[in-house]
Write a protein that holds these residues in place. Structure first.
Motif, PDB file in Angstrom:
ATOM      1  N   VAL A 555      53.894  45.151  47.547  1.00  0.00           N
ATOM      2  CA  VAL A 555      52.856  44.253  47.034  1.00  0.00           C
ATOM      3  C   VAL A 555      53.425  42.865  46.787  1.00  0.00           C
ATOM      4  O   VAL A 555      52.829  41.847  47.146  1.00  0.00           O
ATOM      5  N   ASP A 556      54.609  42.813  46.154  1.00  0.00           N
ATOM      6  CA  ASP A 556      55.236  41.525  45.855  1.00  0.00           C
ATOM      7  C   ASP A 556      55.579  40.760  47.126  1.00  0.00           C
ATOM      8  O   ASP A 556      55.643  39.527  47.113  1.00  0.00           O
ATOM      9  N   ALA A 557      55.801  41.481  48.229  1.00  0.00           N
ATOM     10  CA  ALA A 557      56.084  40.820  49.503  1.00  0.00           C
ATOM     11  C   ALA A 557      54.818  40.244  50.130  1.00  0.00           C
ATOM     12  O   ALA A 557      54.895  39.560  51.156  1.00  0.00           O
ATOM     13  N   GLY A 558      53.650  40.533  49.532  1.00  0.00           N
ATOM     14  CA  GLY A 558      52.397  39.975  50.033  1.00  0.00           C
ATOM     15  C   GLY A 558      51.873  40.657  51.273  1.00  0.00           C
ATOM     16  O   GLY A 558      51.135  40.049  52.052  1.00  0.00           O
ATOM     17  N   ARG A 559      52.230  41.918  51.478  1.00  0.00           N
ATOM     18  CA  ARG A 559      51.789  42.614  52.681  1.00  0.00           C
ATOM     19  C   ARG A 559      50.500  43.385  52.426  1.00  0.00           C
ATOM     20  O   ARG A 559      50.213  43.801  51.307  1.00  0.00           O
ATOM     21  N   ALA A 560      49.730  43.597  53.496  1.00  0.00           N
ATOM     22  CA  ALA A 560      48.574  44.481  53.407  1.00  0.00           C
ATOM     23  C   ALA A 560      49.090  45.883  53.075  1.00  0.00           C
ATOM     24  O   ALA A 560      50.186  46.263  53.484  1.00  0.00           O
ATOM     25  N   ILE A 561      48.290  46.631  52.337  1.00  0.00           N
ATOM     26  CA  ILE A 561      48.768  47.909  51.806  1.00  0.00           C
ATOM     27  C   ILE A 561      47.776  49.027  52.106  1.00  0.00           C
ATOM     28  O   ILE A 561      46.566  48.857  51.963  1.00  0.00           O
ATOM     29  N   VAL A 562      48.314  50.183  52.522  1.00  0.00           N
ATOM     30  CA  VAL A 562      47.564  51.440  52.537  1.00  0.00           C
ATOM     31  C   VAL A 562      48.437  52.472  51.828  1.00  0.00           C
ATOM     32  O   VAL A 562      49.612  52.637  52.179  1.00  0.00           O
ATOM     33  N   LEU A 563      47.895  53.129  50.817  1.00  0.00           N
ATOM     34  CA  LEU A 563      48.636  54.139  50.070  1.00  0.00           C
ATOM     35  C   LEU A 563      48.415  55.496  50.722  1.00  0.00           C
ATOM     36  O   LEU A 563      47.277  55.917  50.920  1.00  0.00           O
ATOM     37  N   VAL A 564      49.505  56.167  51.056  1.00  0.00           N
ATOM     38  CA  VAL A 564      49.439  57.448  51.769  1.00  0.00           C
ATOM     39  C   VAL A 564      50.034  58.539  50.885  1.00  0.00           C
ATOM     40  O   VAL A 564      51.216  58.483  50.528  1.00  0.00           O
ATOM     41  N   PHE A 565      49.201  59.521  50.511  1.00  0.00           N
ATOM     42  CA  PHE A 565      49.671  60.642  49.709  1.00  0.00           C
ATOM     43  C   PHE A 565      49.911  61.823  50.647  1.00  0.00           C
ATOM     44  O   PHE A 565      48.970  62.476  51.104  1.00  0.00           O
ATOM     45  N   THR A 591      44.354  48.993  42.724  1.00  0.00           N
ATOM     46  CA  THR A 591      43.071  49.699  42.902  1.00  0.00           C
ATOM     47  C   THR A 591      42.304  49.166  44.092  1.00  0.00           C
ATOM     48  O   THR A 591      41.362  49.810  44.574  1.00  0.00           O
ATOM     49  N   TRP A 592      42.696  48.005  44.589  1.00  0.00           N
ATOM     50  CA  TRP A 592      42.034  47.421  45.760  1.00  0.00           C
ATOM     51  C   TRP A 592      42.533  48.035  47.077  1.00  0.00           C
ATOM     52  O   TRP A 592      41.965  47.777  48.133  1.00  0.00           O
ATOM     53  N   ARG A 678      41.704  34.676  35.275  1.00  0.00           N
ATOM     54  CA  ARG A 678      42.149  34.724  36.674  1.00  0.00           C
ATOM     55  C   ARG A 678      41.911  36.114  37.261  1.00  0.00           C
ATOM     56  O   ARG A 678      41.488  36.232  38.416  1.00  0.00           O
ATOM     57  N   ARG A 679      42.192  37.139  36.459  1.00  0.00           N
ATOM     58  CA  ARG A 679      41.934  38.498  36.940  1.00  0.00           C
ATOM     59  C   ARG A 679      40.440  38.712  37.169  1.00  0.00           C
ATOM     60  O   ARG A 679      40.040  39.386  38.129  1.00  0.00           O
ATOM     61  N   PHE A 680      39.635  38.128  36.289  1.00  0.00           N
ATOM     62  CA  PHE A 680      38.184  38.208  36.470  1.00  0.00           C
ATOM     63  C   PHE A 680      37.767  37.510  37.766  1.00  0.00           C
ATOM     64  O   PHE A 680      36.928  38.031  38.522  1.00  0.00           O
ATOM     65  N   LEU A 681      38.365  36.354  38.054  1.00  0.00           N
ATOM     66  CA  LEU A 681      38.051  35.643  39.291  1.00  0.00           C
ATOM     67  C   LEU A 681      38.463  36.466  40.513  1.00  0.00           C
ATOM     68  O   LEU A 681      37.743  36.530  41.510  1.00  0.00           O
ATOM     69  N   GLU A 682      39.637  37.112  40.425  1.00  0.00           N
ATOM     70  CA  GLU A 682      40.090  37.936  41.549  1.00  0.00           C
ATOM     71  C   GLU A 682      39.134  39.103  41.782  1.00  0.00           C
ATOM     72  O   GLU A 682      38.760  39.393  42.923  1.00  0.00           O
ATOM     73  N   PHE A 691      38.234  41.961  50.845  1.00  0.00           N
ATOM     74  CA  PHE A 691      39.693  41.926  50.712  1.00  0.00           C
ATOM     75  C   PHE A 691      40.271  43.301  50.371  1.00  0.00           C
ATOM     76  O   PHE A 691      41.317  43.393  49.726  1.00  0.00           O
ATOM     77  N   GLU A 692      39.612  44.374  50.815  1.00  0.00           N
ATOM     78  CA  GLU A 692      40.130  45.713  50.548  1.00  0.00           C
ATOM     79  C   GLU A 692      41.424  45.926  51.322  1.00  0.00           C
ATOM     80  O   GLU A 692      41.485  45.731  52.522  1.00  0.00           O
ATOM     81  N   GLY A 693      42.462  46.304  50.600  1.00  0.00           N
ATOM     82  CA  GLY A 693      43.743  46.577  51.239  1.00  0.00           C
ATOM     83  C   GLY A 693      44.689  45.402  51.291  1.00  0.00           C
ATOM     84  O   GLY A 693      45.795  45.523  51.815  1.00  0.00           O
TER      85      GLY A 693
END
Length: 709
Positions: A555-565, A591-592, A678-682, A691-693
């Protein structure tokens, strides 16, 4: 208000395209050509002889003037019903007759008549700026002669729509079959061009040649042009809010440099030869690979078995591109993970076009070397023999022993110092050029890059093998099997992806030593190189701080994310409920991100990955037009203003999306915006634009009013 002016020769589809464009944006539509046709119809209806050798221009001009000034003429600007009326009679079909078509140029070529119509056309265009007009002030699409140069030379969008004469004539012929009178487009162009130029674009006018486009493609091109103009206008409108505030050079650059570079277009795969580097463990294969590549790509340590997978790299030597494959050490009669490593090395030889066989001069020739030679001879691949660890000229005699292997001249090299590597490569590439086939491809730069990340032994390599439908990487229950990032092209749902299988990230990097430390560094680099991170968790085990650390790194690297369980099939109902409770607490930061529950071992639900990956990358690439962004933030600010702090209320002046990959927004405000706001704006931006993912980055620039001098 946006004014769109479209000119061009007969038969390019100006009318149909302009009407569709107006409907798309809810703009008004003005067919100036219909106005000229109506004038010709009126003159013929008034009994004026337009077939005379010399047409009475004064009579025609007076008739046309009366047609407009005395209220006989009217034209609708509704693109769904652009009817033309004369004294209340609908003449929309009558003005398309062959008789009118053959006479319209005689009327339009009279300069005073053109002046009358230009004034009338400007009046219709200006009327649309009013709030009570058809478009309610949004805009108008006007098409016809002189529209881009004389009638509306200051229009926000000016387009010359053109096509080849053959294409235009074919379109006119097709209209005739459909019941509309055909006309000779060349003759019409020649007649009209006596008083106006519509075959070449004037300065500032965009040329769109639709010879090779269908109607839909033409409309798409024009729509994009108009959308850009709308955004430009809205941008200037909202940026005006910053007038009177102190701005630095960086602000000015941010406001003015609002274009995005398109780096998506790149070359496809190019076929090249494959050169595999094989040998016993710890003879220096990875050191040689790094020397050839000119960088530390492969993990190197003075311990046998550091390299485990077969890892391929794009390489170049003396102007020749090729694929270089590093392999794990080959040994005979081994079991467990060592057997899997040896198997990957044999597969690498089978898939290669030529081989570099590396031996250790310090150890001398061994039984394993001779068994490798048998395996290489059975493969039938050309082999170049490299005798490594000969660091000076005095030691070159040590290479002579390896003539006994029967592989031809042994090349004395020092992979560590680079000695003799050039000669070795010359010989290896010469054998590669003579090989029967070239079986490799340089990695296409247009592929979406996906990093498989997670703590050790969560199933990253198993998932890669499952998606590839073959054993691409070594899989073993031993944690930390993968050391080097392994690049593999995998086809999912008909689309190629570049997967980067990484070593598991350890929690305390400063306590790592040797190969594990360098593997961890390369994993960090792999995340930076990727666009999307598939973050894997072992669902059958409790979520650890180490798991969350891996996730935060991506996340900190700013990459798109998919969580795989992974290993979801090993979960009972209690475990699933436990994980759902954790989702609401431990995963509140992401959560996004989309979540995919699957089993890498059996392939259960792995087919759901590609959809989640595409949506995440689409969000990562998404750009919100400045007008939409500021209009939305204006609504949010009006409904939920920032709380008062110290008697002051910070106010958002202007916002722009400064970048994509990930989406980065810069907000100009009159004061500090609290983190909660800011969190509310996001959250609001995500609810409105998706912006999902993808992570979103929001920065706030606080600016104060200019001081009076």
């Amino acid at each position: 208000m946006i004014r769109v002016a479209i000119d061009g020769p007969a038969g390019v589809g100006k009318s149909s395209t302009s009407k569709a464009l107006a409907k798309y944006f809810d703009f008004a539509y003005l067919d100036t050509g219909a106005m000229y046709r109506a004038c010709a119809w009126w003159c013929l209806n008034q009994g004026i002889d337009l077939d005379a050798e010399t047409v009475d221009e004064q009579t025609v001009t007076e008739a046309v003037g009366a047609f407009f000034t005395e209220g006989h003429f009217d034209i609708s600007v509704d693109p769904d019903d652009p009817r033309v009326t004369a004294d209340g009679e609908d003449i929309s079909q009558a003005i398309r007759s062959s008789e009118v078509s053959s006479h319209v140029s005689k009327v339009s070529n009279i300069i005073p008549v053109r002046h009358v119509l230009i004034a009338a056309q400007r009046a219709y265009i200006a009327r649309e700026a009013a709030a009570d007009s058809y478009s309610r002030g949004a805009g108008i699409v006007a098409e016809g002669r002189d529209i881009t140069t004389v009638v509306a030379p200051d229009a926000e969008v000016r387009i010359l729509l053109t096509a080849s004469e053959a294409v235009r004539q074919a379109r006119r012929t097709g209209q005739a079959v459909a019941g509309v009178g055909a006309e000779d487009v060349a003759a019409r162009d020649k007649a009209d061009s006596q008083v106006t130029n519509f075959l070449t674009a004037a300065d500032g006018v965009l040329t769109v040649d639709n010879s090779d486009m269908d109607f839909s493609q033409t409309l798409d091109v024009l729509t994009t042009i108009v959308e850009d103009a709308i955004e430009e206008q809205e941008y200037e409108q909202y940026a005006a809010n910053l007038t009177g505030y102190e701005l630095d050079e960086g602000d000015e650059a941010l406001i003015e440099g609002r274009g995005f570079a398109d780096d998506s277009a790149s070359a496809g795969p190019r076929q090249v030869g494959v050169l595999a580097v094989v040998g016993r463990p710890n003879v220096g294969k990875s050191s040689l690979v790094n020397r050839i590549l000119g960088r530390r790509a492969a993990v190197v340590e003075d311990t046998p078995g550091v390299t485990r997978d077969r890892v391929s790299y794009d390489a170049e030597w003396a102007g020749t591109d090729f694929k270089l494959v590093d392999t794990g050490g080959w040994e005979a009669d081994v079991e467990g993970i060592d057997s899997a490593i040896a198997s990957q090395a044999q597969i690498a030889v089978q898939l290669a076009d030529a081989v570099v066989f590396v031996v250790d001069a310090q150890v001398g020739m061994t039984d394993t070397d001779e068994r490798i030679v048998k395996m290489l001879r059975a493969s039938g691949k050309p082999v170049t023999l490299a005798v490594n660890k000969i660091d000076d000229g005095a030691s070159e005699y040590m290479a002579a022993e390896f003539w006994k292997l029967g592989l031809g001249e042994p090349y004395a090299i020092s992979a560590m110092h680079g000695r003799g590597v050039g000669d070795l490569l010359d010989a290896a590439l010469d054998s590669l050029a003579k090989a029967e086939k070239t079986s490799g491809y340089l990695t296409p730069t247009n592929l979406r890059r996906v990093a498989l990340v997670g703590r050790p032994n969560v199933g990253k390599s198993s998932l890669l093998n499952q998606l590839a439908d073959e054993e691409r990487a070594v899989v073993n229950d031993l944690a930390g099997t993968t050391r080097d990032p392994v690049d593999e092209i995998v086809t999912m749902d008909g689309e190629d992806w570049l997967f980067i299988d990484t070593a598991g990230i350890k929690r305390r990097q400063h306590k790592l030593t040797g190969a594990e430390y360098y593997s961890s560094l390369r994993t960090q680099a792999a995340i930076e190189r990727a666009e999307l991170a598939l973050v894997l968790f072992d669902a059958s085990q409790p979520i650890s701080d180490q798991d969350l650390k891996v996730m935060s790194t991506a996340v900190d690297a700013g990459r798109a994310i998919v969580l795989v369980f992974n290993k979801w099939d090993a979960m009972d109902e209690f475990d699933k409920q436990r994980l759902e409770r954790l989702w609401a607490t431990e995963f509140d930061r992401v959560t996004w991100a989309q979540r995919v529950n699957l089993s890498a071992k059996t392939g259960w639900h792995t087919n759901r990955l590609s959809k989640a990956m595409r949506e995440a990358l689409q969000s990562w690439d998404q750009r919100v037009p400045t007008g939409k962004l500021n209009a939305f933030l204006g609504q949010i600010q009006a409904a939920h203003p920032h709380p008062l702090r110290g008697g002051k209320q910070p106010r958002i002046l202007f916002a722009t999306q400064a970048g994509t990959r990930p989406p980065r927004f810069v907000i100009f405000a009159t004061g500090f915006l609290e983190h909660g706001y800011r969190r509310f704006l996001e959250r609001s931006l995500r609810e409105e634009f998706g912006f999902e993912g993808s992570p979103i980055q929001i920065s706030v620039n606080i600016r104060e009013k200019k001081k009076r001098k």
